[in-house]
Design a protein around this motif. Structure first.
Motif, mmCIF file in Angstrom:
data_model
loop_
_atom_site.group_PDB
_atom_site.id
_atom_site.type_symbol
_atom_site.label_atom_id
_atom_site.label_comp_id
_atom_site.label_asym_id
_atom_site.label_seq_id
_atom_site.Cartn_x
_atom_site.Cartn_y
_atom_site.Cartn_z
ATOM 1 N N GLN A 217 -90.119 -87.985 36.754
ATOM 2 C CA GLN A 217 -91.344 -87.207 36.933
ATOM 3 C C GLN A 217 -91.917 -86.803 35.574
ATOM 4 O O GLN A 217 -93.128 -86.893 35.359
ATOM 5 N N ALA B 164 -93.490 -89.891 34.158
ATOM 6 C CA ALA B 164 -94.762 -90.204 34.823
ATOM 7 C C ALA B 164 -95.852 -89.250 34.347
ATOM 8 O O ALA B 164 -96.988 -89.670 34.082
ATOM 9 N N SER C 5 -96.992 -93.887 38.289
ATOM 10 C CA SER C 5 -97.071 -92.681 39.110
ATOM 11 C C SER C 5 -97.562 -92.998 40.518
ATOM 12 O O SER C 5 -97.759 -92.087 41.315
#
Length: 184
Positions: free
Chosen positions: A133, A136, A143
């Motif tokens: 995460q 991304a 994503s």
């Protein structure tokens, strides 16, 4: 009891526990996990069976503690890489490489069958999901797929490292995994 006395007792208990875990792994290496008995472990450590039973109820309990100790060490290493910060792409690569090498090196070991079960597996997934995460968010990886799905993909893809014959093959597997995560 005085504080010093408590610290001394705790240090002794910790040393005995570590000796038990080390002895169990020595015996597992020599004879395999199914051949190890509590009597053998006690003899290897140099303690009585009654003392051993104060620490662990059975051989399975000892092997699970060995597993927990190894996983804790590996997780410390991964957390240190993450917490060092720096370039997200490089950080992700290091973490995937460390994970793949752990899978490769522990393949066939006495504890490899439990390495990816239960809370350890959940922790690996959550840890990798967090890294993905972050990557991304910084534009390093795609994503369009959730970090949870990407984390599961990575763990499954890198599980193939167990069957690779060399470190070079593991490196290629890591590179292939990284290439599939990047924005195209």
């Amino acid at each position: 009891m005085p504080k010093l006395w408590n610290e001394t007792i705790e240090a002794h208990r910790s040393a005995v526990r570590d000796a038990i875990l080390d002895a169990a792994m020595t015996l597992v290496s020599k004879h395999g996990p199914l051949s190890v008995t509590m009597s053998q472990v006690a003899k290897e450590v140099g303690i009585g069976r009654a003392t051993l039973y104060k620490y662990f109820p059975d051989v399975e309990g000892i092997l699970l503690a060995v597993h927990d100790r190894q996983v804790a060490g590996q997780l410390e290493h991964l957390h240190a890489v993450r917490d060092a910060g720096g370039n997200p792409a490089r950080q992700l690569e290091q973490i995937l490489r460390i994970h793949a090498m752990m899978v490769h090196e522990h393949h066939g070991s006495a504890i490899s069958s439990v390495m990816h079960q239960g809370s350890a597996r959940k922790h690996q997934l959550a840890f990798l999901q967090d890294i993905l995460q972050r990557s991304a968010d910084s534009g390093v990886v795609r994503s369009d797929i959730s970090s949870e799905e990407l984390a599961k993909f990575c763990l499954h893809a890198l599980s193939a490292a167990a069957e690779e014959s060399s470190r070079a093959a593991v490196d290629r597997l890591v590179q292939l995994t990284l290439d599939s995560l990047r924005i195209h």
